[in-house]
Structure formats: structure tokens, C-alpha cells
Write a protein that holds these residues in place. Structure first.
Motif, PDB file in Angstrom:
ATOM      1  N   ALA A  27       0.862  -1.526   0.030  1.00 37.24           N
ATOM      2  CA  ALA A  27      -0.367  -0.065   0.068  1.00 37.24           C
ATOM      3  C   ALA A  27       0.839   1.163  -0.156  1.00 37.24           C
ATOM      4  CB  ALA A  27      -0.598   0.036   1.211  1.00 37.24           C
ATOM      5  N   GLY A  28      -0.099   2.675  -0.925  1.00 37.50           N
ATOM      6  CA  GLY A  28       0.835   3.076  -0.873  1.00 37.50           C
ATOM      7  C   GLY A  28       0.771   4.403   0.347  1.00 37.50           C
ATOM      8  N   VAL A  29       1.366   5.551   0.673  1.00 38.54           N
ATOM      9  CA  VAL A  29       0.466   6.798   1.061  1.00 38.54           C
ATOM     10  C   VAL A  29       1.654   8.486   0.586  1.00 38.54           C
ATOM     11  CG1 VAL A  29       1.360   7.941   3.414  1.00 38.54           C
ATOM     12  CG2 VAL A  29       0.526   5.270   3.928  1.00 38.54           C
ATOM     13  N   ILE A  30       0.953   9.084   0.788  1.00 32.13           N
ATOM     14  CA  ILE A  30       1.661  10.394  -0.246  1.00 32.13           C
ATOM     15  C   ILE A  30       1.109  11.032   1.236  1.00 32.13           C
ATOM     16  CG2 ILE A  30       1.569  12.424  -1.294  1.00 32.13           C
ATOM     17  CD1 ILE A  30      -0.260  11.089  -3.322  1.00 32.13           C
ATOM     18  N   LEU A  31       2.512  11.680   1.594  1.00 34.07           N
ATOM     19  CA  LEU A  31       2.723  12.688   2.547  1.00 34.07           C
ATOM     20  C   LEU A  31       2.754  13.961   2.106  1.00 34.07           C
ATOM     21  CD1 LEU A  31       4.647  11.919   5.913  1.00 34.07           C
ATOM     22  CD2 LEU A  31       4.561  13.989   5.486  1.00 34.07           C
ATOM     23  N   TYR A  32       2.043  14.614   2.573  1.00 30.87           N
ATOM     24  CA  TYR A  32       1.281  16.001   2.706  1.00 30.87           C
ATOM     25  C   TYR A  32       2.591  17.151   3.652  1.00 30.87           C
ATOM     26  CZ  TYR A  32      -1.278  14.738  -1.275  1.00 30.87           C
ATOM     27  OH  TYR A  32      -1.949  14.383  -2.538  1.00 30.87           O
ATOM     28  N   MET A  33       3.168  17.690   2.716  1.00 24.91           N
ATOM     29  CA  MET A  33       4.396  18.524   3.563  1.00 24.91           C
ATOM     30  C   MET A  33       3.414  19.786   4.588  1.00 24.91           C
ATOM     31  SD  MET A  33       6.201  20.380   1.257  1.00 24.91           S
ATOM     32  CE  MET A  33       5.469  22.604   1.325  1.00 24.91           C
ATOM     33  N   ASP A  34       4.040  19.896   5.570  1.00 26.55           N
ATOM     34  CA  ASP A  34       3.812  21.637   6.681  1.00 26.55           C
ATOM     35  C   ASP A  34       3.961  22.468   5.649  1.00 26.55           C
ATOM     36  OD1 ASP A  34       6.368  20.587   7.581  1.00 26.55           O
ATOM     37  OD2 ASP A  34       5.668  20.473   9.014  1.00 26.55           O
ATOM     38  N   ALA A  35       4.384  23.795   6.244  1.00 29.34           N
ATOM     39  CA  ALA A  35       4.410  24.956   5.876  1.00 29.34           C
ATOM     40  C   ALA A  35       6.017  24.941   6.025  1.00 29.34           C
ATOM     41  CB  ALA A  35       4.118  26.205   6.948  1.00 29.34           C
ATOM     42  N   GLY A  37       8.512  22.653   3.779  1.00 26.56           N
ATOM     43  CA  GLY A  37       8.722  22.061   3.840  1.00 26.56           C
ATOM     44  C   GLY A  37       9.419  20.800   3.802  1.00 26.56           C
ATOM     45  N   PRO A  38      10.067  19.616   2.469  1.00 28.67           N
ATOM     46  CA  PRO A  38      10.821  18.385   2.789  1.00 28.67           C
ATOM     47  C   PRO A  38      11.774  18.664   3.816  1.00 28.67           C
ATOM     48  CG  PRO A  38      10.170  18.666   1.283  1.00 28.67           C
ATOM     49  CD  PRO A  38       9.708  19.753   1.203  1.00 28.67           C
ATOM     50  N   ARG A  39      12.548  17.567   4.726  1.00 25.13           N
ATOM     51  CA  ARG A  39      13.423  18.184   5.307  1.00 25.13           C
ATOM     52  C   ARG A  39      13.560  16.685   6.263  1.00 25.13           C
ATOM     53  NH1 ARG A  39       9.071  20.625   7.850  1.00 25.13           N
ATOM     54  NH2 ARG A  39       8.943  20.720   9.562  1.00 25.13           N
ATOM     55  N   PRO A  40      14.913  16.725   7.070  1.00 20.69           N
ATOM     56  CA  PRO A  40      15.136  15.504   7.760  1.00 20.69           C
ATOM     57  C   PRO A  40      13.459  15.424   8.600  1.00 20.69           C
ATOM     58  CG  PRO A  40      16.831  16.975   7.737  1.00 20.69           C
ATOM     59  CD  PRO A  40      16.093  17.351   7.528  1.00 20.69           C
ATOM     60  N   ALA A  41      12.905  15.942   9.799  1.00 19.76           N
ATOM     61  CA  ALA A  41      12.454  16.024  10.020  1.00 19.76           C
ATOM     62  C   ALA A  41      10.803  14.685   9.434  1.00 19.76           C
ATOM     63  CB  ALA A  41      11.430  16.972  10.532  1.00 19.76           C
ATOM     64  N   LEU A  42      10.716  15.080   8.706  1.00 19.40           N
ATOM     65  CA  LEU A  42       9.024  14.655   7.642  1.00 19.40           C
ATOM     66  C   LEU A  42      10.533  13.392   6.771  1.00 19.40           C
ATOM     67  CD1 LEU A  42       7.933  17.354   5.854  1.00 19.40           C
ATOM     68  CD2 LEU A  42       7.513  16.799   7.631  1.00 19.40           C
ATOM     69  N   ASP A  43      11.413  12.957   6.415  1.00 18.92           N
ATOM     70  CA  ASP A  43      12.029  11.912   6.300  1.00 18.92           C
ATOM     71  C   ASP A  43      12.187  10.702   7.521  1.00 18.92           C
ATOM     72  OD1 ASP A  43      12.688  13.064   4.184  1.00 18.92           O
ATOM     73  OD2 ASP A  43      14.871  13.682   4.619  1.00 18.92           O
ATOM     74  N   ALA A  44      11.945  11.636   8.793  1.00 19.10           N
ATOM     75  CA  ALA A  44      11.982  10.413   9.568  1.00 19.10           C
ATOM     76  C   ALA A  44      10.846   9.925   9.728  1.00 19.10           C
ATOM     77  CB  ALA A  44      12.557  10.972  11.165  1.00 19.10           C
ATOM     78  N   MET A  45       9.555  10.783   9.579  1.00 22.04           N
ATOM     79  CA  MET A  45       8.010  10.174   9.745  1.00 22.04           C
ATOM     80  C   MET A  45       7.865   9.877   8.982  1.00 22.04           C
ATOM     81  SD  MET A  45       6.802  13.965  10.915  1.00 22.04           S
ATOM     82  CE  MET A  45       5.110  13.520  11.951  1.00 22.04           C
TER      83      MET A  45
END
Length: 242
Positions: A27-35, A37-45
Motif C-alpha cells: 500500500a502507498g502513502v502520500i505525506l503532504y508536508m507542513d509549511a 517543506g521536505p527536511r530530515p524531520a519529515l524524512d524520519a516520519m
């Protein structure tokens, strides 16, 4: 961290994105970022979601603005230059743009080998985008979650509550205890719209949490609240994307 970088061609250019997890058959998931932008914190999530069995795509929604960042989630809005850029960029990146881009995001997941159902999850500005994506691609997105999403039932024409009748996905909305971007009257309006449209949904109030509590590099991050968010999100996707 198992990030792979890919380029996604949209109608307006090329969006850079990270993909996490082996995609084949998942199954796939699209993670829509917060304001911020893409960065290590979102990568970890995204990596944590991938470790739980999903192929996760984290696209840069601000790609139309050219190269930028990295942005510091704790200080960006307090900095005059960065804050002005962020406000202008958020205003210039409309809900309609992200909805249009989502066909390319879905296509990218399919191109990576995702054959299972697709979920969407968004944080802050990404919350409304996850819900609007579910309304716009009802045959593709089976689950949509928002955490501390703002303006989910505002007076704007692109407010997600206006498109509730088009949603077939299961919906989960995690609300910060006090959040000026999503006050109680909007929560009630969203609940009524989803109920009237017979959308299978949960709206949960995280009492004591502030806007941004679930994102690890945010100034409002709360470790206990973030873990509660993870329990809810993984259970939600586990049921909706099985």
C-alpha cells in the motif's frame, strides 16, 4: 534511513520527492508536508511509516518556487526574510495546484510498484490537501488523515468540508487542543459536512497539544502527544489500507 530521491513531472514542472520503503506490492502513502517543506524531520516520519509496511512518497509542494531552504521549523516565521518568503509561497501554492499535482504523485507511486490502496496524511497546511486529494481522487485514495490541519471548514471555496460529498475514503482528523487555524466552529462544521455526506470519519481533539505537536522539529512538538498520533495513524491506516 531508506530514502530514494525521484523527480515527478507535473503539468507545471518537476517536483522533487523522496520515496521510502520497498514499493512492490505494498500500500502507498502520500505525506503532504507542513509549511516548512521536505527536511530530515519529515524524512524520519516517512521512514517510520515505511517501517510499518507502506511505500511513502514525500513530494515538495513548493517546487514551483525553485530552489529554497533548508527551513528551520522553530525559527522560520520569526525571521523577517524567511517568514515573508513562507507566507508568500504558501499563498502562491493553492489547494488546486496540489490537487492537480496529486495525479502525478499517484502515478509516481504506481510507477514504483505500488499495487495496494493509497492513503494520504497531511500536517499543518498538508492536512487540508490530504482531504481535498481524497475528494478529488475518490477511486484512488482509500484513507485520508489530517493532523493540526488548518482551515478544514473555512469560508473559502477550496475548504475541504465543501467537497465532503465526493469523499469515499475513511477520514481521520487529529485536532490540536487550541488552534487558531481550526477553531471549534470549524470543527463542528466539518463534522456536520462529513456526517451529512455519510463519510466514515473520526475527529479527535488532542487536549493540551498545540499546533505542530506531532512533527519532531516543530517548536510545539510534544513527545507523548506525537506517540499518541502515531498509534492513531498506524491503526487508522492498518484498518483502511488492509
Amino acid at each position: 534511513m531508506n530514502r530514494r530521491n525521484i523527480d515527478i513531472r507535473t503539468k507545471d514542472g518537476v517536483a522533487k520527492a523522496g520515496i521510502f520503503g520497498a514499493a512492490e506490492g505494498r500500500a502507498g502513502v502520500i505525506l503532504y508536508m507542513d509549511a516548512f517543506g521536505p527536511r530530515p524531520a519529515l524524512d524520519a516520519m516517512a521512514s517510520r511509516l515505511a517501517d510499518n509496511g507502506y511505500a511513502v512518497l514525500v513530494p515538495d509542494l513548493f517546487y514551483r518556487q525553485g530552489a529554497y531552504g533548508p527551513l528551520d521549523a522553530k525559527t522560520a516565521f520569526a525571521d523577517d526574510k524567511a517568514g515573508a518568503w513562507l507566507r508568500e509561497t504558501m499563498a502562491a501554492t493553492s489547494q488546486a495546484m496540489t490537487v492537480d499535482d496529486t495525479w502525478a504523485f499517484l502515478d509516481a507511486l504506481a510507477g514504483e510498484g505500488v499495487t495496494g490502496p493509497v492513503g494520504a496524511v497531511g500536517y499543518c497546511m498538508g492536512g487540508a490537501r490530504a482531504l481535498n486529494a481524497a475528494a478529488s481522487y475518490p477511486d484512488s485514495i482509500a484513507a485520508a488523515a489530517s493532523f493540526h490541519g488548518g482551515n478544514l471548514a473555512s469560508d473559502a471555496a477550496d475548504s475541504p468540508h465543501r467537497h465532503a460529498a465526493d469523499i469515499k475514503a475513511k477520514v481521520y482528523v487529529g485536532v490540536a487542543g487550541v488552534d487558531r487555524s481550526f477553531p471549534p466552529e470549524q470543527s463542528a462544521r466539518l463534522a456536520e459536512a462529513l456526517r451529512t455526506a455519510e463519510v466514515d470519519h473520526i475527529i479527535e481533539n488532542y487536549v493540551g497539544m498545540a499546533h505542530g505537536w506531532a512533527v519532531p522539529d516543530h517548536s510545539a512538538f510534544n513527545a507523548a502527544g506525537a506517540e499518541r498520533h502515531w498509534r492513531r495513524l498506524l491503526t487508522f491506516f492498518g484498518e483502511a489500507l488492509a
